[in-house]
Motif scaffolding. Structure first.
Motif, PDB file in Angstrom:
ATOM      1  N   GLU A   1       0.825  -1.211   0.000  1.00 24.33           N
ATOM      2  CA  GLU A   1       0.000   0.000   0.000  1.00 24.33           C
ATOM      3  C   GLU A   1       0.860   1.263   0.000  1.00 24.33           C
ATOM      4  O   GLU A   1       0.567   2.218  -0.709  1.00 24.33           O
ATOM      5  CB  GLU A   1      -0.939   0.017   1.206  1.00 24.33           C
ATOM      6  N   THR A   2       1.935   1.252   0.758  1.00 31.23           N
ATOM      7  CA  THR A   2       2.828   2.412   0.788  1.00 31.23           C
ATOM      8  C   THR A   2       3.494   2.602  -0.564  1.00 31.23           C
ATOM      9  O   THR A   2       3.630   3.730  -1.051  1.00 31.23           O
ATOM     10  CB  THR A   2       3.891   2.255   1.890  1.00 31.23           C
ATOM     11  N   ALA A   3       3.898   1.509  -1.198  1.00 31.09           N
ATOM     12  CA  ALA A   3       4.513   1.596  -2.531  1.00 31.09           C
ATOM     13  C   ALA A   3       3.528   2.171  -3.543  1.00 31.09           C
ATOM     14  O   ALA A   3       3.897   3.028  -4.363  1.00 31.09           O
ATOM     15  CB  ALA A   3       4.997   0.223  -2.981  1.00 31.09           C
ATOM     16  N   GLU A   4       2.283   1.743  -3.501  1.00 32.85           N
ATOM     17  CA  GLU A   4       1.280   2.274  -4.435  1.00 32.85           C
ATOM     18  C   GLU A   4       0.971   3.733  -4.143  1.00 32.85           C
ATOM     19  O   GLU A   4       0.746   4.517  -5.068  1.00 32.85           O
ATOM     20  CB  GLU A   4       0.014   1.416  -4.423  1.00 32.85           C
ATOM     21  N   ASN A   5       0.967   4.116  -2.868  1.00 25.65           N
ATOM     22  CA  ASN A   5       0.781   5.533  -2.528  1.00 25.65           C
ATOM     23  C   ASN A   5       1.935   6.369  -3.066  1.00 25.65           C
ATOM     24  O   ASN A   5       1.728   7.473  -3.593  1.00 25.65           O
ATOM     25  CB  ASN A   5       0.652   5.720  -1.021  1.00 25.65           C
ATOM     26  N   LEU A   6       3.152   5.847  -2.964  1.00 22.48           N
ATOM     27  CA  LEU A   6       4.311   6.533  -3.517  1.00 22.48           C
ATOM     28  C   LEU A   6       4.135   6.750  -5.018  1.00 22.48           C
ATOM     29  O   LEU A   6       4.329   7.856  -5.521  1.00 22.48           O
ATOM     30  CB  LEU A   6       5.584   5.724  -3.241  1.00 22.48           C
ATOM     31  N   VAL A   7       3.749   5.702  -5.726  1.00 20.18           N
ATOM     32  CA  VAL A   7       3.563   5.795  -7.175  1.00 20.18           C
ATOM     33  C   VAL A   7       2.486   6.819  -7.509  1.00 20.18           C
ATOM     34  O   VAL A   7       2.652   7.636  -8.428  1.00 20.18           O
ATOM     35  CB  VAL A   7       3.224   4.410  -7.769  1.00 20.18           C
ATOM     36  N   LEU A   8       1.394   6.818  -6.778  1.00 18.93           N
ATOM     37  CA  LEU A   8       0.296   7.754  -7.043  1.00 18.93           C
ATOM     38  C   LEU A   8       0.720   9.198  -6.785  1.00 18.93           C
ATOM     39  O   LEU A   8       0.446  10.094  -7.596  1.00 18.93           O
ATOM     40  CB  LEU A   8      -0.917   7.390  -6.192  1.00 18.93           C
ATOM     41  N   VAL A   9       1.422   9.444  -5.684  1.00 22.51           N
ATOM     42  CA  VAL A   9       1.881  10.803  -5.376  1.00 22.51           C
ATOM     43  C   VAL A   9       2.858  11.281  -6.445  1.00 22.51           C
ATOM     44  O   VAL A   9       2.747  12.409  -6.948  1.00 22.51           O
ATOM     45  CB  VAL A   9       2.510  10.866  -3.962  1.00 22.51           C
ATOM     46  N   VAL A  10       3.800  10.440  -6.838  1.00 20.81           N
ATOM     47  CA  VAL A  10       4.759  10.803  -7.889  1.00 20.81           C
ATOM     48  C   VAL A  10       4.029  11.111  -9.183  1.00 20.81           C
ATOM     49  O   VAL A  10       4.311  12.102  -9.860  1.00 20.81           O
ATOM     50  CB  VAL A  10       5.802   9.680  -8.079  1.00 20.81           C
ATOM     51  N   SER A  11       3.064  10.284  -9.544  1.00 20.90           N
ATOM     52  CA  SER A  11       2.310  10.486 -10.779  1.00 20.90           C
ATOM     53  C   SER A  11       1.563  11.821 -10.775  1.00 20.90           C
ATOM     54  O   SER A  11       1.600  12.573 -11.756  1.00 20.90           O
ATOM     55  CB  SER A  11       1.317   9.334 -10.973  1.00 20.90           C
ATOM     56  N   GLU A  12       0.914  12.125  -9.670  1.00 23.04           N
ATOM     57  CA  GLU A  12       0.156  13.383  -9.573  1.00 23.04           C
ATOM     58  C   GLU A  12       1.077  14.594  -9.603  1.00 23.04           C
ATOM     59  O   GLU A  12       0.787  15.584 -10.283  1.00 23.04           O
ATOM     60  CB  GLU A  12      -0.707  13.401  -8.314  1.00 23.04           C
ATOM     61  N   LEU A  13       2.192  14.533  -8.872  1.00 24.05           N
ATOM     62  CA  LEU A  13       3.101  15.678  -8.854  1.00 24.05           C
ATOM     63  C   LEU A  13       3.764  15.881 -10.211  1.00 24.05           C
ATOM     64  O   LEU A  13       3.932  17.024 -10.659  1.00 24.05           O
ATOM     65  CB  LEU A  13       4.139  15.516  -7.748  1.00 24.05           C
ATOM     66  N   ALA A  14       4.144  14.804 -10.885  1.00 25.32           N
ATOM     67  CA  ALA A  14       4.738  14.927 -12.223  1.00 25.32           C
ATOM     68  C   ALA A  14       3.713  15.474 -13.213  1.00 25.32           C
ATOM     69  O   ALA A  14       4.026  16.353 -14.027  1.00 25.32           O
ATOM     70  CB  ALA A  14       5.274  13.577 -12.694  1.00 25.32           C
ATOM     71  N   THR A  15       2.481  14.982 -13.153  1.00 18.61           N
ATOM     72  CA  THR A  15       1.423  15.470 -14.037  1.00 18.61           C
ATOM     73  C   THR A  15       1.181  16.953 -13.814  1.00 18.61           C
ATOM     74  O   THR A  15       1.093  17.734 -14.773  1.00 18.61           O
ATOM     75  CB  THR A  15       0.122  14.683 -13.802  1.00 18.61           C
ATOM     76  N   ASN A  16       1.075  17.362 -12.556  1.00 19.81           N
ATOM     77  CA  ASN A  16       0.838  18.776 -12.254  1.00 19.81           C
ATOM     78  C   ASN A  16       2.001  19.649 -12.712  1.00 19.81           C
ATOM     79  O   ASN A  16       1.797  20.760 -13.202  1.00 19.81           O
ATOM     80  CB  ASN A  16       0.570  18.974 -10.766  1.00 19.81           C
ATOM     81  N   ALA A  17       3.232  19.149 -12.555  1.00 17.10           N
ATOM     82  CA  ALA A  17       4.393  19.923 -13.000  1.00 17.10           C
ATOM     83  C   ALA A  17       4.363  20.116 -14.510  1.00 17.10           C
ATOM     84  O   ALA A  17       4.642  21.204 -15.012  1.00 17.10           O
ATOM     85  CB  ALA A  17       5.686  19.230 -12.578  1.00 17.10           C
ATOM     86  N   LEU A  18       4.006  19.072 -15.236  1.00 17.52           N
ATOM     87  CA  LEU A  18       3.929  19.196 -16.694  1.00 17.52           C
ATOM     88  C   LEU A  18       2.778  20.095 -17.116  1.00 17.52           C
ATOM     89  O   LEU A  18       2.920  20.931 -18.002  1.00 17.52           O
ATOM     90  CB  LEU A  18       3.774  17.812 -17.338  1.00 17.52           C
ATOM     91  N   ARG A  19       1.638  19.937 -16.477  1.00 11.54           N
ATOM     92  CA  ARG A  19       0.430  20.662 -16.867  1.00 11.54           C
ATOM     93  C   ARG A  19       0.422  22.112 -16.395  1.00 11.54           C
ATOM     94  O   ARG A  19       0.020  23.008 -17.132  1.00 11.54           O
ATOM     95  CB  ARG A  19      -0.796  19.936 -16.309  1.00 11.54           C
ATOM     96  N   HIS A  20       0.852  22.341 -15.166  1.00 12.61           N
ATOM     97  CA  HIS A  20       0.722  23.680 -14.573  1.00 12.61           C
ATOM     98  C   HIS A  20       2.060  24.332 -14.221  1.00 12.61           C
ATOM     99  O   HIS A  20       2.083  25.504 -13.844  1.00 12.61           O
ATOM    100  CB  HIS A  20      -0.114  23.614 -13.290  1.00 12.61           C
TER     101      HIS A  20
END
Length: 137
Positions: A47-66
């Motif tokens: 669960e912690t590994a999947e949370n890590l992946v989700l947080v990284v994905s959201e932060l990378a997406t936001n950095a690219l988008r905004h």
């Protein structure tokens, strides 16, 4: 003879750094996060590994988008936490948006990141941008 109990500790390892400026960078960042989680000793729990992946994905997406279309991801670990740092070119801090439940324009990511992390801060730099630091214990 004495009894000895060994407590597993996360072995120090070099930080992992990824820089990207394309939409393909988001799945690449997820893959790097998964590999990082699995490489730790002991590996992160599922669960912690999947949370890590989700947080990284959201932060990378936001950095690219905004955040100006380019990001630098840095992952590091200590005995008690995994640290995520995502830098982008936009100095403006993230802002909360009301999630769009009808038109699919987003607004869920920052709420999710705030919910999944134990500590979250935004700092100026490098250069004229910002860095978001997130911690998962």
């Amino acid at each position: 003879m004495s009894d000895t109990t060994t407590t597993p500790t996360r072995a120090p390892r070099p930080a992992v750094v990824l820089e990207d400026d394309s939409p393909a960078g988001v799945p690449r960042a997820r893959g790097v996060a998964r590999a990082f989680a699995a490489s730790l000793d002991p590996p992160l729990p599922g669960e912690t590994a999947e949370n890590l992946v989700l947080v990284v994905s959201e932060l990378a997406t936001n950095a690219l988008r905004h955040g100006g279309g380019r990001y630098t991801l840095r992952l590091s670990a200590s005995a008690d936490a995994v640290n995520i740092a995502v830098s982008d070119l936009n100095p403006a801090p993230p802002r909360e948006r009301t999630p769009d439940l009808n038109d699919g324009t987003g607004g869920f990511g920052w709420h999710m990141v705030r919910h999944l992390t134990d500590h979250l801060t935004t700092h100026p730099g490098p250069r004229n941008g910002k860095t978001i630091h997130a911690r998962l214990t």
